[in-house]
Design a protein around this motif. Sequence first.
Motif, PDB file in Angstrom:
ATOM      1  N   PRO A  52       0.816  -1.218   0.000  1.00  0.00           N
ATOM      2  CA  PRO A  52       0.000   0.000   0.000  1.00  0.00           C
ATOM      3  C   PRO A  52       0.846   1.264   0.000  1.00  0.00           C
TER       4      PRO A  52
ATOM      5  N   ALA B 110      -1.984   4.078   0.902  1.00  0.00           N
ATOM      6  CA  ALA B 110      -3.424   3.874   0.772  1.00  0.00           C
ATOM      7  C   ALA B 110      -3.955   3.479   2.147  1.00  0.00           C
TER       8      ALA B 110
ATOM      9  N   LEU C 187      -5.935   8.281  -0.321  1.00  0.00           N
ATOM     10  CA  LEU C 187      -4.502   8.290  -0.565  1.00  0.00           C
ATOM     11  C   LEU C 187      -3.908   9.436   0.236  1.00  0.00           C
TER      12      LEU C 187
ATOM     13  N   VAL D 172      -0.600   1.031  -4.410  1.00  0.00           N
ATOM     14  CA  VAL D 172      -0.394   2.345  -5.012  1.00  0.00           C
ATOM     15  C   VAL D 172       0.690   2.262  -6.083  1.00  0.00           C
TER      16      VAL D 172
END
Length: 262
Positions: A167, A184, A206, A250
């Motif tokens: 993430p 994230a 985000l 991401v």
Amino acid sequence: MKYQNYFIPKKSSPHIFIKNMMRQGLLLLFFLFTAFTLHAQEICDNGIDDDGDGFVDFFDPDCACEDGNFFGVCTPECVYTAGFSDFALEEQWASVDNVPTYNTPLLADLDLDGIPEIITMAGTTTDVDMVNVDPRRSKNLRVINAVNGITKYVINTPWMAWVGPTPIAIGDIDGDGYPEIIIAAMDILNSTNTSLGNDITTRGRLICYEHDGTLKWISNVKFGTNAPTGFDTDLGAGTVTDRKRFGASVGLADFNQDGIPE
């Protein structure tokens, strides 16, 4: 009248000879045109496979590489070819602090001092709530010196889900020379222990941090809004929640090539 000097069969006429020559000329032109088409020059920025070799634009080896182009970055030449002799791994160092084994660490020179840092989730086995209640989440980032394994600092973040590849993404998104860190934040609020969930301002967002951990921005919309919802039995049978929007991975890319990555 005889035409042997022009290589015309004895029973042929000048008209047949001319027709044959025209056919041969057309055939020659066809082959020349085909050869020219097969060896056409690839135009590197029109989205078309100009030379018909199955490669478009910078994916075609005919196009010179450009470090400023996402799809045409130059590949450095190998300076050393590894052999196949026996080898053994030797431990250079072990990190001072515990780190999650379910997260792939990232490497970047955050402060541009020539010594790279290792960036990973900061969850540890001492976090009883995280380990015993739901080990699929972790929060905070640990920035570790890649030379000696010592933690330089910790960036406080919301909870992230590690069920995806990662993430976390790192890149210089504003062109200031320093890389930023984007995470994230998971889109879930734990019903049995609210300390394991994110608040409304960070859920499913985000979040970007400067290289030193300073908050840069939080996205104005959630990721995964097109993902289906699920049922959370903890909140009662048939209660619809965002359970299936748990986390995300991401990535960074300059899709429209305007110099600003998306």
